[in-house]
Scaffold this active site. Structure first.
Site, PDB file in Angstrom:
ATOM      1  N   ASP A   1      53.286  40.837  44.077  1.00  0.00           N
ATOM      2  CA  ASP A   1      54.225  41.566  43.183  1.00  0.00           C
ATOM      3  C   ASP A   1      55.236  40.590  42.588  1.00  0.00           C
ATOM      4  O   ASP A   1      55.565  40.654  41.405  1.00  0.00           O
ATOM      5  CB  ASP A   1      54.981  42.641  43.966  1.00  0.00           C
ATOM      6  CG  ASP A   1      54.107  43.865  44.236  1.00  0.00           C
ATOM      7  OD1 ASP A   1      52.961  43.875  43.732  1.00  0.00           O
ATOM      8  OD2 ASP A   1      54.570  44.785  44.933  1.00  0.00           O
TER       9      ASP A   1
ATOM     10  N   ASP B   1      45.875  37.104  31.714  1.00  0.00           N
ATOM     11  CA  ASP B   1      45.421  37.535  33.049  1.00  0.00           C
ATOM     12  C   ASP B   1      45.791  36.462  34.067  1.00  0.00           C
ATOM     13  O   ASP B   1      45.584  35.263  33.826  1.00  0.00           O
ATOM     14  CB  ASP B   1      43.894  37.745  33.005  1.00  0.00           C
ATOM     15  CG  ASP B   1      43.376  38.399  34.276  1.00  0.00           C
ATOM     16  OD1 ASP B   1      43.113  39.621  34.258  1.00  0.00           O
ATOM     17  OD2 ASP B   1      43.242  37.673  35.297  1.00  0.00           O
TER      18      ASP B   1
ATOM     19  N   GLU C   1      46.787  43.123  36.687  1.00  0.00           N
ATOM     20  CA  GLU C   1      47.485  41.847  36.516  1.00  0.00           C
ATOM     21  C   GLU C   1      47.237  41.298  35.131  1.00  0.00           C
ATOM     22  O   GLU C   1      47.223  40.109  34.884  1.00  0.00           O
ATOM     23  CB  GLU C   1      47.140  40.887  37.649  1.00  0.00           C
ATOM     24  CG  GLU C   1      45.861  40.149  37.748  1.00  0.00           C
ATOM     25  CD  GLU C   1      44.535  40.793  37.374  1.00  0.00           C
ATOM     26  OE1 GLU C   1      44.475  41.985  37.007  1.00  0.00           O
ATOM     27  OE2 GLU C   1      43.540  40.070  37.438  1.00  0.00           O
TER      28      GLU C   1
ATOM     29  N   ASN D   1      47.076  37.604  46.471  1.00  0.00           N
ATOM     30  CA  ASN D   1      47.381  38.740  47.362  1.00  0.00           C
ATOM     31  C   ASN D   1      46.847  38.495  48.772  1.00  0.00           C
ATOM     32  O   ASN D   1      47.530  38.744  49.763  1.00  0.00           O
ATOM     33  CB  ASN D   1      46.738  40.021  46.815  1.00  0.00           C
ATOM     34  CG  ASN D   1      47.609  40.686  45.770  1.00  0.00           C
ATOM     35  OD1 ASN D   1      48.830  40.598  45.835  1.00  0.00           O
ATOM     36  ND2 ASN D   1      46.980  41.338  44.811  1.00  0.00           N
TER      37      ASN D   1
ATOM     38  N   HIS E   1      50.638  41.114  49.592  1.00  0.00           N
ATOM     39  CA  HIS E   1      50.790  41.948  48.401  1.00  0.00           C
ATOM     40  C   HIS E   1      52.181  41.836  47.792  1.00  0.00           C
ATOM     41  O   HIS E   1      52.346  41.822  46.565  1.00  0.00           O
ATOM     42  CB  HIS E   1      50.482  43.407  48.784  1.00  0.00           C
ATOM     43  CG  HIS E   1      50.123  44.254  47.626  1.00  0.00           C
ATOM     44  ND1 HIS E   1      48.859  44.281  47.079  1.00  0.00           N
ATOM     45  CD2 HIS E   1      50.873  45.092  46.881  1.00  0.00           C
ATOM     46  CE1 HIS E   1      48.828  45.110  46.059  1.00  0.00           C
ATOM     47  NE2 HIS E   1      50.055  45.621  45.916  1.00  0.00           N
TER      48      HIS E   1
HETATM   49  N1  GTP Z   1      50.352  42.463  44.245  1.00  0.00           N
HETATM   50  C1  GTP Z   1      49.791  43.200  43.305  1.00  0.00           C
HETATM   51  N2  GTP Z   1      48.491  43.061  43.063  1.00  0.00           N
HETATM   52  C2  GTP Z   1      47.923  43.770  42.095  1.00  0.00           C
HETATM   53  C3  GTP Z   1      48.656  44.685  41.334  1.00  0.00           C
HETATM   54  N3  GTP Z   1      47.792  45.238  40.420  1.00  0.00           N
HETATM   55  C4  GTP Z   1      46.575  44.701  40.629  1.00  0.00           C
HETATM   56  N4  GTP Z   1      46.634  43.822  41.644  1.00  0.00           N
HETATM   57  C5  GTP Z   1      45.558  43.020  42.199  1.00  0.00           C
HETATM   58  O1  GTP Z   1      45.105  42.068  41.276  1.00  0.00           O
HETATM   59  C6  GTP Z   1      43.813  41.645  41.687  1.00  0.00           C
HETATM   60  C7  GTP Z   1      42.945  41.379  40.488  1.00  0.00           C
HETATM   61  O2  GTP Z   1      41.789  40.719  40.956  1.00  0.00           O
HETATM   62  P1  GTP Z   1      40.510  40.461  40.092  1.00  0.00           P
HETATM   63  O3  GTP Z   1      40.459  41.436  38.941  1.00  0.00           O
HETATM   64  O4  GTP Z   1      39.343  40.466  41.044  1.00  0.00           O
HETATM   65  O5  GTP Z   1      40.678  39.069  39.486  1.00  0.00           O
HETATM   66  P2  GTP Z   1      41.376  37.760  39.979  1.00  0.00           P
HETATM   67  O6  GTP Z   1      41.417  37.663  41.469  1.00  0.00           O
HETATM   68  O7  GTP Z   1      42.706  37.653  39.302  1.00  0.00           O
HETATM   69  O8  GTP Z   1      40.415  36.686  39.414  1.00  0.00           O
HETATM   70  P3  GTP Z   1      40.233  36.202  37.950  1.00  0.00           P
HETATM   71  O9  GTP Z   1      40.882  37.220  37.016  1.00  0.00           O
HETATM   72  O10 GTP Z   1      38.814  36.129  37.727  1.00  0.00           O
HETATM   73  O11 GTP Z   1      40.944  34.915  37.864  1.00  0.00           O
HETATM   74  C8  GTP Z   1      43.274  42.719  42.613  1.00  0.00           C
HETATM   75  O12 GTP Z   1      43.204  42.231  43.935  1.00  0.00           O
HETATM   76  C9  GTP Z   1      44.299  43.817  42.541  1.00  0.00           C
HETATM   77  O13 GTP Z   1      44.508  44.498  43.745  1.00  0.00           O
HETATM   78  C10 GTP Z   1      50.031  44.824  41.643  1.00  0.00           C
HETATM   79  O14 GTP Z   1      50.753  45.597  41.031  1.00  0.00           O
HETATM   80  N5  GTP Z   1      50.560  44.056  42.615  1.00  0.00           N
END
Ligand code: GTP
Length: 370
Positions: free
Chosen positions: A258, A241, A284, A249, A254
């Site tokens: 990506d 992760d 992610e 982001n 965004h």
């Molecule tokens: N740019 C982009 N962002 C994505 C994609 N898929 C998911 N996300 C973003 O990934 C983020 C995941 O955030 P969280 O699950 O809150 O976790 P985190 O910010 O990584 O924090 P921790 O996992 O606790 O370290 C979210 O803001 C989603 O919008 C994608 O395909 N592209």
């Protein structure tokens, strides 16, 4: 005099010419079998000249000749053109000087006009006169009926040779047509295969990272589960992760997010073997299946990934947390192994992120008591 050479191409002449063209023989090279026939004709009739003449549009061309000066003559200078006026009959003129055919219509034999001429029309199977097998001499001659019959037999042999040639030509054309059809079918098959693979790829791959998608993973998992448990090898699961990805982001946008996702996916792909499977599992999150790997080997892979991510060509720093768990298909369900990898990932996050955590929970559930 129009009987010697039709002034313009009639339908009959066009059909005759088409019949000759089917042999593709005019202007071909010498062939021993045809040469032998004219030599035999000379010997049989005791004359100085013989030829296999083919009547082509406005010329008479000799496929084989003995004692004739030219390799072709203008059609209106040829006695052969005269001979095919009556295709069913052998034309014999003992002394041309006593015949109404003008001297101008005679080709030359050793520089002199012929006095004697005998020509047997050569016919296609449907009766079109193609030319003649002819003998000639600069002196008047008389052929016995046995000589005329012999000449007609040789003409028949010539027709057989012509037919053989045409059949071989047709077979060659059919073969080329079959080969072309086979090539075409192969191209169509390859194109179909390419499209099929493209479709399969777009259905199984995540377009952003190029990793397998979750649907493809579930299909693979279902296939694994239907296999005999004793055939399934132990494996490890690696759940990755990206840390604080929401922040990436929010701060960088965004599109930059990506870009980071693609870089992490590349780091994973470059760190695993061909037999390993990487899946974009969630937003992610990336899941890696390492068949035949134990925990220590999987931990090495995880550190490699972490290292590569740290050096990824990105304008900002990205770190990852990774949880690892081992699974044995004879003892665990895949979901149980996944849960343990997830718990390990949770510990990596809780421990401060940017780290690898290995599953340490006791494994007590067994699906096969053996
Ligand atoms: N740019 C982009 N962002 C994505 C994609 N898929 C998911 N996300 C973003 O990934 C983020 C995941 O955030 P969280 O699950 O809150 O976790 P985190 O910010 O990584 O924090 P921790 O996992 O606790 O370290 C979210 O803001 C989603 O919008 C994608 O395909 N592209």
């Amino acid at each position: 005099m129009a009987a010697y050479f039709p002034a313009q191409a009639s339908d009959i002449e066009a059909a005759r010419q088409a019949a000759l063209d089917a042999y593709a023989i005019v202007d071909s090279g010498p062939e021993r079998a045809f040469d032998d026939i004219v030599r035999l004709a000379v010997m049989l009739c005791g004359v100085s000249a013989a030829s296999i003449s083919l009547i082509d549009r406005d010329r008479v061309w000799f496929k084989a000749q003995v004692g004739v000066d030219q390799s072709q003559v203008s059609r209106d200078l040829s006695l052969c053109n005269h001979a095919i006026d009556q295709p069913g009959r052998t034309l014999v003129i003992d002394d041309l000087d006593l015949d109404p055919i003008p001297a101008a219509k005679r080709r030359r034999l050793g520089g002199r006009p012929p006095r004697f001429y005998a020509g047997v029309p050569l016919l296609s199977p449907d009766g079109h006169p193609l030319g003649t097998l002819s003998v000639a001499d600069v002196e008047p001659r008389h052929l016995t009926s046995a000589q005329v019959e012999g000449l007609e037999l040789l003409a028949r042999q010539t027709q057989h040779l012509l037919e053989l040639r045409r059949l071989m030509l047709e077979q060659g054309q059919q073969l080329s047509a079959r080969e072309a059809a086979a090539r075409h079918a192969e191209q169509a098959r390859a194109e179909l295969q390419r499209r099929h693979e493209e479709l399969l790829r777009s259905a199984t791959r995540d377009p952003l990272t190029g990793l397998l998608n979750r649907a493809a993973m579930e299909e693979m998992l279902a296939e694994t589960l239907t296999r005999d448990p004793s055939e399934r090898t132990p494996y490890t699961l690696l759940l990755l992760d990206i840390d604080h990805f929401k922040l990436v982001n929010d701060v960088h946008g965004h599109l930059a997010g990506d870009q980071a996702l693609r870089a992490v996916a590349d780091a994973v792909t470059e760190s695993i073997r061909k037999s390993d499977i990487a899946v974009r599992f969630g937003g992610e999150e990336i899941l890696v299946y390492l068949p035949g790997s134990a925990l220590d080997g999987a931990a090495e892979v995880a550190y490699r990934i972490r290292e590569r991510v740290a050096h990824a060509p990105l304008p900002f720093a990205v770190t990852v947390s990774i949880g690892i768990a081992a699974g044995d298909p004879r003892r665990d369900l895949p979901e149980q192994t996944f849960d343990r990898a997830d718990q390990a990932l949770y510990r990596a996050k809780a421990g401060g992120r940017d780290r690898v955590a290995v599953d340490d929970t006791p494994r007590f559930i067994s699906i096969d008591p053996d």
